[in-house]
Design an enzyme around this catalytic site. Structure first.
Site, mmCIF file in Angstrom:
data_model
loop_
_atom_site.group_PDB
_atom_site.id
_atom_site.type_symbol
_atom_site.label_atom_id
_atom_site.label_comp_id
_atom_site.label_asym_id
_atom_site.label_seq_id
_atom_site.Cartn_x
_atom_site.Cartn_y
_atom_site.Cartn_z
ATOM 1 N N SER A 174 28.330 24.124 7.852
ATOM 2 C CA SER A 174 28.982 22.913 8.345
ATOM 3 C C SER A 174 28.041 21.708 8.299
ATOM 4 O O SER A 174 27.581 21.341 7.230
ATOM 5 C CB SER A 174 29.503 23.185 9.768
ATOM 6 N N ASP A 347 40.213 26.768 7.011
ATOM 7 C CA ASP A 347 39.106 26.033 7.624
ATOM 8 C C ASP A 347 39.599 24.651 8.038
ATOM 9 O O ASP A 347 39.956 23.838 7.192
ATOM 10 C CB ASP A 347 37.962 25.934 6.607
ATOM 11 N N HIS A 379 36.571 27.890 10.357
ATOM 12 C CA HIS A 379 35.274 27.228 10.228
ATOM 13 C C HIS A 379 34.135 27.981 10.910
ATOM 14 O O HIS A 379 33.005 27.981 10.408
ATOM 15 C CB HIS A 379 35.384 25.824 10.810
#
Ligand SMILES: *[C@@H]1O[C@H](CO)[C@@H](O)[C@H](O)[C@H]1NC(C)=O
Ligand SMILES: *[C@@H]1O[C@H](CO)[C@@H](O)[C@H](O)[C@H]1NC(C)=O
Length: 403
Positions: A174, A347, A379
């Site tokens: 991320s 996601d 995610h």
């Protein structure tokens, strides 16, 4: 609109100085001692060697790194893996799912010398040579730009110097991918120090992300930004009232769902019940969310609104800061070290369209992108998902072996 008063009340609660609490997520299910152990304590408890290191950046931030120099039985093969966490996360994320699932442990067992970084402002790196994070607003005047432009290169240099190696394998999740792209484009000389980069849920372009809470933040980013400046709000610490209110609005009633929904990280990013291992919930909610600056969130909000991958938008001050009216784009053509991307259909943050656009923009540097085979993979499953070792880490590890 119910949500604006909620956000404002959060903002005001924070400005009154509600202290940082690891119980922010929810007290429920937090009865496991692991929830309160530090990263080195956890790693040692489970039979692996652990080290803690500190490095100071050129602008005074004192960053904490965690290291698992080798596995329980493996021989170190003189290869360094550098792992970088995402927004509201920390070095803990690579080990809290335990020795069978944590990427930190799995890499150590493969013989890697594993280093886990912490960007400025999370609870591991909430320290500075001259600024006090509790009283000096200036401490919080950074976004992930500074994490990528300053912190990650500083940590990588420290790791290379300490280990005597010349390259690391960089794995980001991320925001840990965003900060990688920032580093590799604004400090291009660092491409030579990267054997390969692995982007788990890559984030650069953001206008196809679907997180409801991030959309709300983005839609109020203008007024929130102004308000934050006005009342001196700089650290992002959602009050439990706010998160619990949002959680109870958006989520089902069972205990596990409520425990996750009332955790800021999961409320923002979503989760997949069938990928969630209930055994690890106490340690998970004990270590997340790990803190961030408001500007980190606002920088993402700008990207959601604009569709650009560019530096922080200071509005009227852009001219003075950048010498131009809008912030400069990150120059993807400067990124040259090989990149492998992993993305998934469910996601909420890394939208498929945005990931493919990023890979295309990187040209030859984007060596390959892989769609994770679980359609429900969310995610945070890149860190915590039950099937992550099987459907994700195994491939990362075999690609690493090829470089
Ligand atoms: C859940 O986590 C525990 C603790 O790490 C682990 O022993 C167990 O294998 C995990 N369960 C699944 C289904 O992965
Ligand atoms: C911050 O860093 C200084 C200098 O290394 C250290 O003495 C102090 O204990 C640290 N504070 C915290 C809260 O970690």
């Amino acid at each position: 609109m119910l949500v604006l008063p909620l956000i404002l009340s959060t903002v005001i609660t924070i400005s009154l100085g509600v202290p940082h609490s690891r119980q922010l997520g929810h007290p429920v299910l937090q009865d496991d001692e692991d929830a309160d152990l530090t990263v080195p304590e956890l790693v040692t408890k489970y039979g692996y060697p652990a080290e803690e290191h500190f490095v100071t950046t050129s602008d005074g931030y004192i960053l904490r790194l965690h290291r698992i120099p080798h596995g329980r039985t493996s021989h170190n093969k003189n290869k360094v893996a550098f792992l970088m966490h995402g927004l509201l996360c920390s070095s803990a994320d690579w080990i809290i799912t335990g020795t069978t699932h944590g990427l930190g442990y799995l890499l150590a067992d493969e013989g890697y010398d594993v280093w886990m970084g912490n960007g400025r402002g999370n609870h591991e790196s909430r320290n500075h040579t001259t600024l006090n994070p509790d009283t000096d607003a200036d401490f919080w005047h950074f976004s992930w730009h500074e994490i990528g432009n300053v912190d990650v290169p500083t940590m990588i240099d420290y790791v290379l110097e300490t280990t005597g190696q010349s390259q690391v394998y960089h794995i980001g999740h991320s925001q840990g991918t965003t900060s990688y792209y920032v580093m590799a484009s604004t400090r291009p000389e660092y491409n030579d120090k990267i054997a390969a980069h692995f982007s788990l849920a890559p984030i650069a372009y953001m206008n196809h992300m679907t997180s409801p809470l991030m959309h709300i933040v983005a839609s109020f980013s203008g007024p929130l930004d102004v308000l934050a400046e006005l009342i001196g709000l700089n650290e992002f610490l959602p009050s439990s009232d706010f998160i619990e209110a949002v959680g109870s609005l958006l989520c089902a009633d069972d205990e596990i769902t409520q425990a996750l929904c009332t955790n800021a990280l999961f409320a923002i990013c979503g989760f997949s019940p069938h990928e969630m291992n209930a055994t690890i919930l106490p340690v998970l909610t004990g270590h997340t969310p790990a803190g961030a600056s408001v500007r980190q969130l606002m920088h993402y909000a700008q990207e959601i609104n604009s569709g650009y991958f560019r530096e922080y938008d200071f509005g009227l001050d852009n001219l003075a800061i950048y010498g131009q009216l809008s912030p400069p784009d990150y120059d993807l053509s400067k990124i040259t070290a090989p990149i492998y991307m992993f993305y998934s259909h469910n996601d909420w943050m890394a939208g498929e369209t945005d990931v493919i656009k990023l890979c295309d923009g990187l040209g030859d540097a984007c060596a390959a992108h892989f769609l994770v085979s679980d359609d429900e993979f969310n995610h945070l499953d890149y860190l915590y998902g039950i099937s992550a070792p099987e459907i994700l880490y195994a491939r990362v590890i075999s690609l690493m072996a090829r470089h």
